[in-house]
Scaffold this motif. Structure first.
Motif, PDB file in Angstrom:
ATOM      1  N   ARG A  19       0.810  -1.216   0.000  1.00 28.64           N
ATOM      2  CA  ARG A  19       0.000   0.000   0.000  1.00 28.64           C
ATOM      3  C   ARG A  19       0.844   1.267   0.000  1.00 28.64           C
ATOM      4  O   ARG A  19       0.336   2.345  -0.326  1.00 28.64           O
ATOM      5  CB  ARG A  19      -0.932   0.003   1.212  1.00 28.64           C
ATOM      6  N   VAL A  20       2.123   1.165   0.377  1.00 24.56           N
ATOM      7  CA  VAL A  20       2.945   2.369   0.515  1.00 24.56           C
ATOM      8  C   VAL A  20       4.118   2.405  -0.454  1.00 24.56           C
ATOM      9  O   VAL A  20       4.706   3.473  -0.657  1.00 24.56           O
ATOM     10  CB  VAL A  20       3.479   2.492   1.962  1.00 24.56           C
ATOM     11  N   VAL A  21       4.480   1.274  -1.041  1.00 26.53           N
ATOM     12  CA  VAL A  21       5.637   1.269  -1.936  1.00 26.53           C
ATOM     13  C   VAL A  21       5.270   1.976  -3.230  1.00 26.53           C
ATOM     14  O   VAL A  21       4.175   1.788  -3.769  1.00 26.53           O
ATOM     15  CB  VAL A  21       6.107  -0.180  -2.204  1.00 26.53           C
ATOM     16  N   PRO A  22       6.130   2.834  -3.749  1.00 24.68           N
ATOM     17  CA  PRO A  22       5.804   3.539  -4.997  1.00 24.68           C
ATOM     18  C   PRO A  22       5.775   2.591  -6.178  1.00 24.68           C
ATOM     19  O   PRO A  22       6.521   1.610  -6.231  1.00 24.68           O
ATOM     20  CB  PRO A  22       6.936   4.574  -5.126  1.00 24.68           C
ATOM     21  N   LEU A  86       4.978   3.393   5.950  1.00 24.89           N
ATOM     22  CA  LEU A  86       4.632   2.063   6.453  1.00 24.89           C
ATOM     23  C   LEU A  86       4.322   2.120   7.939  1.00 24.89           C
ATOM     24  O   LEU A  86       3.347   1.508   8.404  1.00 24.89           O
ATOM     25  CB  LEU A  86       5.779   1.091   6.175  1.00 24.89           C
ATOM     26  N   HIS A  87       5.123   2.853   8.687  1.00 20.13           N
ATOM     27  CA  HIS A  87       4.873   3.006  10.123  1.00 20.13           C
ATOM     28  C   HIS A  87       3.511   3.651  10.366  1.00 20.13           C
ATOM     29  O   HIS A  87       2.752   3.241  11.244  1.00 20.13           O
ATOM     30  CB  HIS A  87       5.993   3.852  10.742  1.00 20.13           C
ATOM     31  N   ARG A  88       3.178   4.656   9.544  1.00 18.58           N
ATOM     32  CA  ARG A  88       1.896   5.338   9.713  1.00 18.58           C
ATOM     33  C   ARG A  88       0.733   4.402   9.381  1.00 18.58           C
ATOM     34  O   ARG A  88      -0.304   4.426  10.076  1.00 18.58           O
ATOM     35  CB  ARG A  88       1.847   6.578   8.823  1.00 18.58           C
ATOM     36  N   VAL A  89       0.863   3.594   8.349  1.00 18.94           N
ATOM     37  CA  VAL A  89      -0.200   2.651   8.000  1.00 18.94           C
ATOM     38  C   VAL A  89      -0.428   1.653   9.132  1.00 18.94           C
ATOM     39  O   VAL A  89      -1.571   1.314   9.480  1.00 18.94           O
ATOM     40  CB  VAL A  89       0.146   1.929   6.684  1.00 18.94           C
ATOM     41  N   ILE A  90       0.658   1.190   9.737  1.00 20.37           N
ATOM     42  CA  ILE A  90       0.536   0.254  10.860  1.00 20.37           C
ATOM     43  C   ILE A  90      -0.132   0.934  12.047  1.00 20.37           C
ATOM     44  O   ILE A  90      -0.977   0.335  12.732  1.00 20.37           O
ATOM     45  CB  ILE A  90       1.915  -0.317  11.223  1.00 20.37           C
ATOM     46  N   LEU A  91       0.222   2.207  12.312  1.00 24.25           N
ATOM     47  CA  LEU A  91      -0.444   2.935  13.388  1.00 24.25           C
ATOM     48  C   LEU A  91      -1.936   3.080  13.115  1.00 24.25           C
ATOM     49  O   LEU A  91      -2.760   2.968  14.035  1.00 24.25           O
ATOM     50  CB  LEU A  91       0.197   4.315  13.556  1.00 24.25           C
TER      51      LEU A  91
END
Length: 268
Positions: A19-22, A86-91
């Motif tokens: 979801r976050v990788v360009p 990625l850290h934000r998506v996990i949060l």
């Protein structure tokens, strides 16, 4: 090899990472060339380097891509701030499940030895040897909410405002997104009147130990969780000592460690 990749990058992590990788161009306009290395295999190699502490050249060939490819992709993703996203998506996932406790947050820092690079300085607690600092804020359960790096000679109090402002708006189980704790616990290194005023202006109750008036015996009653998180970060052996010249690469490894901490809570 597939089993090792799946162990280092389980399905839950891979779905979040996608979801976050360009997006990348998989077709070479000029034709020819080798097949592009699989992102999941590259991510497994990066996590192996982060957790084992080995150098890039020591990356085992069992992952498939060569170490140059893994390092190049790591540098590209670091420039794109993939690890912070990625850290934000996990949060967000943790917040949607009600796993984040904003009632009492804690702030602290840890100094590590640094060989070279920007954002390094003489460490006052390590005989002036060159070092860097990792600053972090955690929720009541010890999950990292905001992270940053600096030279080792930067006073802890100077990192409080950037860390608070760096907390992303995180989803909640009900209601709007949150990005401010109710209370913030800190040790005597943050005992300054202007910081207390700044926190109160943002409706954050400061719980900061006062110099010369409060005993250190009670400091760990609520603040021990951030010290435990520091030990969790040490599980990422690449953070035992800073070898990266570029600060964005060092911050990337901090982001990888924070993402793995959040993923453990997400999958437990």
């Amino acid at each position: 090899m597939a089993g090792l990749v799946e162990r280092l990058v389980p399905e839950e992590l891979w779905e979040l990472f996608r979801r976050v990788v360009p997006p990348t161009e998989v077709v070479r306009p000029q034709g020819g060339g080798k097949r592009r290395a699989d992102d999941r295999e590259v991510l497994a190699g990066i996590i192996f380097v982060a957790t084992s502490g080995c150098t890039w050249r020591q990356l085992p060939p069992v992952f498939g891509p060569c170490w140059q490819t893994v390092y190049r992709r790591f540098a590209q993703w670091s420039r794109a701030r993939v690890w912070a996203r990625l850290h934000r998506v996990i949060l967000d996932e943790l917040g949607a499940r009600g796993e984040l406790d904003w009632s009492r947050c804690a702030i602290d820092s840890v100094s590590i030895r640094a060989s070279k690079g920007l954002l390094t300085g003489p460490n006052p607690t390590d005989r002036g040897k060159n070092g860097s600092k990792i600053h972090l804020i955690t929720d009541r359960n010890g999950l990292p909410l905001s992270l940053g790096i600096s030279a080792a000679n930067l006073h802890d109090s100077q990192a409080l405002k950037p860390l608070i402002c760096g907390i992303p708006p995180v989803r909640s189980r009900r209601g709007p997104r949150r990005r401010k704790p109710d209370k913030l616990h800190a040790d005597k290194g943050y005992d300054y009147a202007h910081l207390r005023r700044w926190l109160r202006e943002r409706n954050i109750s400061p719980r900061i130990a006062r110099k010369g008036t409060e005993s250190s015996n009670r400091l760990g009653r609520h603040r021990w969780v951030v010290e435990r998180t520091v030990s969790w970060l040490a599980g990422c052996r690449r953070l035992h000592r800073r070898y990266e010249r570029k600060p964005e690469h060092f911050l990337a490894f901090v982001g990888v460690a924070a993402a793995l901490i959040g993923l453990r809570r997400l999958t437990c």
